[in-house]
Design an enzyme around this catalytic site. Structure first.
Site: not given
Ligand code: AMP
Length: 548
Positions: A185, A330, A439, A444
């Protein structure tokens, strides 16, 4: 009573076997790291991947060993990917945008034995080789000619390694629950953690993504995955394109607007996928050059929220349909997509747009729930914010080596760390990362929603919202704006632009113009760095409140 169907383990080598058997002559086109555009086919990738498995076996690679790739999207990367997984080793995709220090940590944690690298990253590896003690071999993904410029003692040449391998290798034949791939991650808090995919989870994820309301790929499609294989498996495209028999166009390291546009046009691409910043770059390039998209029909956009300006730009200027997607490493990674339901499809284009901007609905195989901080389920009314939790066969049940401890709740759900709403039609909308949400006076405020509107201002190159300390309200929003080159604007221009588009109490207390909005290793706005840069900032409204 057990069923009486065949036992056919769901291992990913079968996906490439299928591509070879039934779509063998479909092309894989690559803008190579060396420069020229090169071509192979699914049959070609299959044959060379088998040779490479043999060569890896010769280097002592066994079931479960981690073999890393530090590479752009290319045909060679695909060959390494399938060679590693097919023989039962674990393909560990490294994100080259991470700092060297983080990469060394990840390589050590994963205990990678071999690293396949593009020429691009050889200097970084040469500099840090002694900080990667688990690594026995570095394979440079080039030919003998390319090796001439490689200054890394003991480095192996990819083409020589492929040539050294015998053609036949028996792939698969092991339990479908064996590990196939590893991806860390982005680690915005603490050390990065490893997500260990199984063959079964990748196979099921592939079947899910093929659905019409998911990636909806067909054998007629030509697909350009801008989204890297090192970021959440290129959203499954390295598998689903093989499964569907698509022609695949791999962009290598050139992801700027002009380079992507050239490949889209010359190769007749019909489908593409990338994070919003890539599409902003492409649309800007098309406007500046009066460029056309003559074959592209559909783009999937995710990784961060899609601004309205991108959906409109594609729709109104090029007739290209945008599907907004949300997911995470994940989740293998697809979580939701904004495909229209029958009810939404019957709406006007403008009304449909409201749903396109949401992150969407889950496909089969993704369960979702919304909870408050006391673990109480929240209503799907499109207004109540809550923590988003997910469950399914392609969703992590724990991190590699037990990092982070138990990550599931009592019902077996994983907390995504995202805050969201779900509306009456089942469309989920991310309002924030839990740690970014503002917040204010106990209520929120969604930073993403304000950012998406602000970035639609004609002078904005990018925008970010963070919370700043306020003595009365705890936190109030501050809007940071990076202007397009040569543009000017005032605080009031931006506040006026937001007026009527967000609740009045969400209006930022200040607008700060900055030289750049920093992006992290996966193309998302780096709020941690922004908060760091703004640590001495004091809201003008805070000063007033304190005096009063
Ligand atoms: P990653 O594991 O690097 O792909 O990051 C995942 C995170 O990216 C998610 O938990 C979100 O916070 C953010 N994310 C992914 N797709 C979107 C989306 N379409 N809109 C907003 N946030 C997103």
């Amino acid at each position: 009573m057990l069923g009486l169907m065949q036992n056919w383990p769901l291992t990913v080598d079968k996906i490439l076997d299928h591509a070879r058997n039934w779509h063998g002559d479909r092309e894989i086109v690559t803008r190579s790291v060396e420069g020229p555009v090169v071509r192979t086919t699914w049959a070609g990738v299959h044959g060379r991947a088998k040779q490479l498995s043999n060569a890896l076996k010769g280097l002592g690679v066994k079931h479960g060993d981690r073999v890393a790739t530090l590479a752009w999207n290319t045909g060679r990367h695909l060959e390494a990917w399938y060679a590693i997984m097919g023989m039962g080793a674990v393909c560990h995709t490294l994100n080259p945008r991470l700092f060297a220090e983080q990469l060394c940590y990840i390589v050590g944690h994963a205990e990678d034995r071999i690293i396949f690298t593009d020429l691009t990253f050889v200097p970084m590896l040469a500099e840090n080789r002694d900080k990667m003690p688990s690594v026995e071999h570095v394979v440079v993904m080039t030919d003998r000619e390319g090796m001439k410029g490689v200054d890394l003692p003991g480095a192996l040449c990819f083409e020589d390694l492929v040539d050294s391998g015998a053609p036949d290798f028996e792939w698969g034949g092991f339990d479908e629950n064996m590990a196939a791939a590893l991806c860390y991650t982005s680690g915005t808090t603490g050390n990065p953690k490893g997500v260990l995919y199984s063959h079964r989870s990748n196979f099921l994820h592939t079947l899910v993504t093929l659905g019409v309301d998911v990636m909806g790929l067909s054998a007629k499609d030509t697909v350009l995955p801008v989204v890297p294989m090192f970021h959440a498996n290129a959203w499954g495209l390295a598998f689903s394109c093989a499964a569907a028999g698509c022609k695949l166009v791999m962009p290598g390291q050139k992801l700027d607007g002009p380079s992507v546009h050239e490949l889209l046009e010359t190769e007749g691409v019909t489908f593409s996928a990338a994070v919003p910043t890539v599409w902003l770059g492409l649309l800007q390039h098309l406007r500046a050059t009066n460029g056309k998209l003559s074959t592209l029909k559909r783009v999937v956009i995710g990784g961060s929220a899609v601004p309205e300006a991108i959906v409109r730009g594609f729709r109104d200027e090029h007739g290209v349909d945008v599907t907004h997607a949300w997911g995470m490493t994940e989740m293998s990674p697809m979580g939701t997509l904004s495909a229209p339901t029958a009810k939404v499809a019957a709406m006007s284009d403008e009304d449909q747009l409201r749903y396109k901007l949401k992150q969407g609905r889950p496909p089969l195989g993704v369960e979702m729930k919304l909870e408050d901080d006391a673990d109480k389920r929240l209503p799907h009314d499109g207004a109540t914010f809550g923590r988003l939790l997910v469950k399914g066969p392609a969703i992590a049940g724990g991190y590699f080596k037990g990092d982070g401890g138990n990550i599931l709740d009592a019902e077996g759900f994983f907390d995504t760390g995202d805050v969201a709403t779900i509306d009456g039609q089942g469309y989920m909308q991310i309002t924030d990362r839990a740690k970014d949400v503002i917040k204010s006076g106990g209520e929120w405020i969604s930073t993403i929603e304000i950012e998406n509107i602000a970035v639609g201002h004609p002078t904005a190159a990018n925008a970010a919202v963070i919370g700043a300390y306020h003595p009365k309200w705890d936190e109030r929003p501050v809007l940071l704006v990076q202007l397009k080159p040569g543009e000017t604007a005032t605080r009031d221009d931006y506040l006026g632009f937001l007026e009527g588009k967000i609740a009045k109490w969400w209006t930022p207390d200040d607008v700060v113009f900055v030289d750049d909005i920093p992006l992290g290793a996966t193309g998302k706005i780096d709020k941690k760095l922004i908060r760091d840069r703004m640590k001495d900032y004091v809201l003008p409204t805070a000063k007033v409140a304190e005096k009063a």
